[in-house]
Scaffold this motif. Structure first.
Motif, PDB file in Angstrom:
ATOM      1  N   HIS A  60       9.763   6.272  -5.049  1.00 24.44           N
ATOM      2  CA  HIS A  60      10.822   5.841  -4.139  1.00 24.44           C
ATOM      3  C   HIS A  60      11.699   7.021  -3.722  1.00 24.44           C
ATOM      4  CE1 HIS A  60       9.664   1.786  -5.368  1.00 24.44           C
ATOM      5  NE2 HIS A  60      10.399   1.323  -4.368  1.00 24.44           N
ATOM      6  N   TYR A  61      12.051   7.862  -4.678  1.00 25.34           N
ATOM      7  CA  TYR A  61      12.868   9.033  -4.352  1.00 25.34           C
ATOM      8  C   TYR A  61      12.106   9.983  -3.431  1.00 25.34           C
ATOM      9  CZ  TYR A  61      16.761   8.127  -7.574  1.00 25.34           C
ATOM     10  OH  TYR A  61      17.880   7.610  -8.182  1.00 25.34           O
ATOM     11  N   ALA A  62      10.825  10.173  -3.715  1.00 23.41           N
ATOM     12  CA  ALA A  62      10.031  11.101  -2.909  1.00 23.41           C
ATOM     13  C   ALA A  62       9.909  10.619  -1.476  1.00 23.41           C
ATOM     14  CB  ALA A  62       8.642  11.269  -3.530  1.00 23.41           C
ATOM     15  N   CYS A  65       8.143  -2.602  -0.385  1.00 19.91           N
ATOM     16  CA  CYS A  65       8.083  -1.221   0.095  1.00 19.91           C
ATOM     17  C   CYS A  65       8.537  -1.135   1.549  1.00 19.91           C
ATOM     18  CB  CYS A  65       6.664  -0.671  -0.047  1.00 19.91           C
ATOM     19  SG  CYS A  65       6.129  -0.372  -1.754  1.00 19.91           S
ATOM     20  N   ASP A  66       8.107  -2.088   2.365  1.00 23.56           N
ATOM     21  CA  ASP A  66       8.554  -2.121   3.762  1.00 23.56           C
ATOM     22  C   ASP A  66      10.067  -2.247   3.846  1.00 23.56           C
ATOM     23  OD1 ASP A  66       6.264  -1.816   5.412  1.00 23.56           O
ATOM     24  OD2 ASP A  66       5.645  -3.867   4.985  1.00 23.56           O
ATOM     25  N   ASP A 116       1.068   3.669  -2.979  1.00 18.95           N
ATOM     26  CA  ASP A 116       0.010   4.489  -3.581  1.00 18.95           C
ATOM     27  C   ASP A 116       0.573   5.486  -4.582  1.00 18.95           C
ATOM     28  OD1 ASP A 116      -1.902   3.144  -2.133  1.00 18.95           O
ATOM     29  OD2 ASP A 116      -2.138   4.701  -0.603  1.00 18.95           O
ATOM     30  N   LEU A 117       1.670   6.123  -4.253  1.00 18.64           N
ATOM     31  CA  LEU A 117       2.272   7.085  -5.179  1.00 18.64           C
ATOM     32  C   LEU A 117       2.779   6.402  -6.441  1.00 18.64           C
ATOM     33  CD1 LEU A 117       4.329   9.373  -2.748  1.00 18.64           C
ATOM     34  CD2 LEU A 117       2.193   9.953  -3.929  1.00 18.64           C
ATOM     35  N   ALA A 118       3.341   5.211  -6.276  1.00 16.80           N
ATOM     36  CA  ALA A 118       3.894   4.502  -7.423  1.00 16.80           C
ATOM     37  C   ALA A 118       2.828   4.168  -8.459  1.00 16.80           C
ATOM     38  CB  ALA A 118       4.590   3.224  -6.957  1.00 16.80           C
ATOM     39  N   TRP A 119       1.596   3.909  -8.001  1.00 18.31           N
ATOM     40  CA  TRP A 119       0.535   3.478  -8.902  1.00 18.31           C
ATOM     41  C   TRP A 119      -0.538   4.536  -9.113  1.00 18.31           C
ATOM     42  CZ3 TRP A 119       1.172  -0.778 -11.706  1.00 18.31           C
ATOM     43  CH2 TRP A 119       2.171  -1.671 -11.286  1.00 18.31           C
ATOM     44  N   TRP A 120      -0.353   5.722  -8.559  1.00 18.17           N
ATOM     45  CA  TRP A 120      -1.394   6.750  -8.597  1.00 18.17           C
ATOM     46  C   TRP A 120      -1.833   7.088 -10.015  1.00 18.17           C
ATOM     47  CZ3 TRP A 120      -4.260   9.052  -4.854  1.00 18.17           C
ATOM     48  CH2 TRP A 120      -4.954  10.220  -5.193  1.00 18.17           C
ATOM     49  N   ASN A 121      -0.902   7.347 -10.902  1.00 17.83           N
ATOM     50  CA  ASN A 121      -1.254   7.762 -12.260  1.00 17.83           C
ATOM     51  C   ASN A 121      -1.908   6.642 -13.066  1.00 17.83           C
ATOM     52  OD1 ASN A 121      -0.353  10.382 -11.926  1.00 17.83           O
ATOM     53  ND2 ASN A 121       1.690   9.955 -12.713  1.00 17.83           N
ATOM     54  N   LEU A 181      20.041   5.332  -3.699  1.00 19.00           N
ATOM     55  CA  LEU A 181      18.797   4.689  -4.096  1.00 19.00           C
ATOM     56  C   LEU A 181      18.920   3.803  -5.337  1.00 19.00           C
ATOM     57  CD1 LEU A 181      16.219   7.524  -3.396  1.00 19.00           C
ATOM     58  CD2 LEU A 181      17.203   5.839  -1.837  1.00 19.00           C
ATOM     59  N   VAL A 182      19.790   4.165  -6.269  1.00 22.38           N
ATOM     60  CA  VAL A 182      19.913   3.359  -7.485  1.00 22.38           C
ATOM     61  C   VAL A 182      20.221   1.895  -7.176  1.00 22.38           C
ATOM     62  CG1 VAL A 182      21.321   2.988  -9.543  1.00 22.38           C
ATOM     63  CG2 VAL A 182      20.453   5.268  -9.041  1.00 22.38           C
TER      64      VAL A 182
END
Length: 209
Positions: free
Chosen positions: A74-76, A19-20, A173-178, A57-58
């Motif tokens: 990632h897009y967000a 992520c960094d 956090d967003l990637a794993w939130w759901n 990004l792709v």
């Protein structure tokens, strides 16, 4: 005296390191005004409507990382970084010119999450406690479909108030939130109230007797 070898990084630590690296890549993209403008078009939108972001990004998202929530995170975050107010961009540029910061991925749990950032905003009187706590409690009950559209205005308000946002931690956090919402939401809430309490204690300690 022999030194003790550092323990191998955990899976979570490796994800934070990636992520960094992604956040650093996006910051580099934003040095180009055209790329920054393209990335900014994705603010608050699902991946399916982020047509101008794919070219950037792709290539950074290998197939095994293209799970729907991970890709959207990632897009967000890329769009949020591109949408920073000028004051935040200038501050980031100054920090980059001063030299790279020491890696902090091995202590990811000590890095500020969104709860910490909201607490700092309250302590700076940039947000009212009721507003910050209301946002936190509302998000803990929502899926990322509801959270993503709220983030552009929220993070912009934080940055305009000189409150930092750790993009890599937010991305994770967003990637794993759901998948792990209760644990992440609890961490945000605990961090918020802990930061509010410790900052209050620091202010009291600074007051003259």
């Amino acid at each position: 005296m022999t030194s003790t070898a550092a323990p191998p990084p955990t899976g979570k630590q490796k994800r934070i390191e990636r992520c960094d690296a992604f956040v650093g890549y996006v910051h580099g993209l934003c040095r180009d005004k055209k790329a920054q403008a393209d990335l900014r078009t994705g603010l608050g939108l699902p991946v399916e409507r982020c047509h101008y972001l794919h070219r950037y990004l792709v290539p950074r998202l290998p197939p095994e990382r293209l799970a729907v929530d991970v890709r959207r995170a990632h897009y967000a975050v890329a769009a949020l970084i591109a949408g920073r107010p000028r004051s935040a961009r200038d501050a980031d540029a100054a920090a980059a010119a001063a030299g790279p910061a020491a890696p902090a991925a091995q202590e990811w749990w000590k890095r500020p999450n969104l709860g910490v950032s909201l607490a700092h905003a309250v302590n700076k009187q940039a947000l009212k406690p009721a507003s910050a706590e209301g946002d936190l409690h509302l998000m803990t009950r929502q899926s990322t479909d509801a959270i993503h559209p709220r983030l552009p205005s929220l993070t912009r308000h934080l940055l305009t108030s000189s409150v930092t946002v750790d993009w890599a931690v937010l991305l994770e956090d967003l990637a794993w939130w759901n998948y792990d919402r209760d644990r992440i939401a609890t961490r945000w809430l605990e961090s918020y109230f802990r930061t509010r309490t410790f900052d209050d204690l620091d202010d009291e300690a600074k007051e003259p007797n």
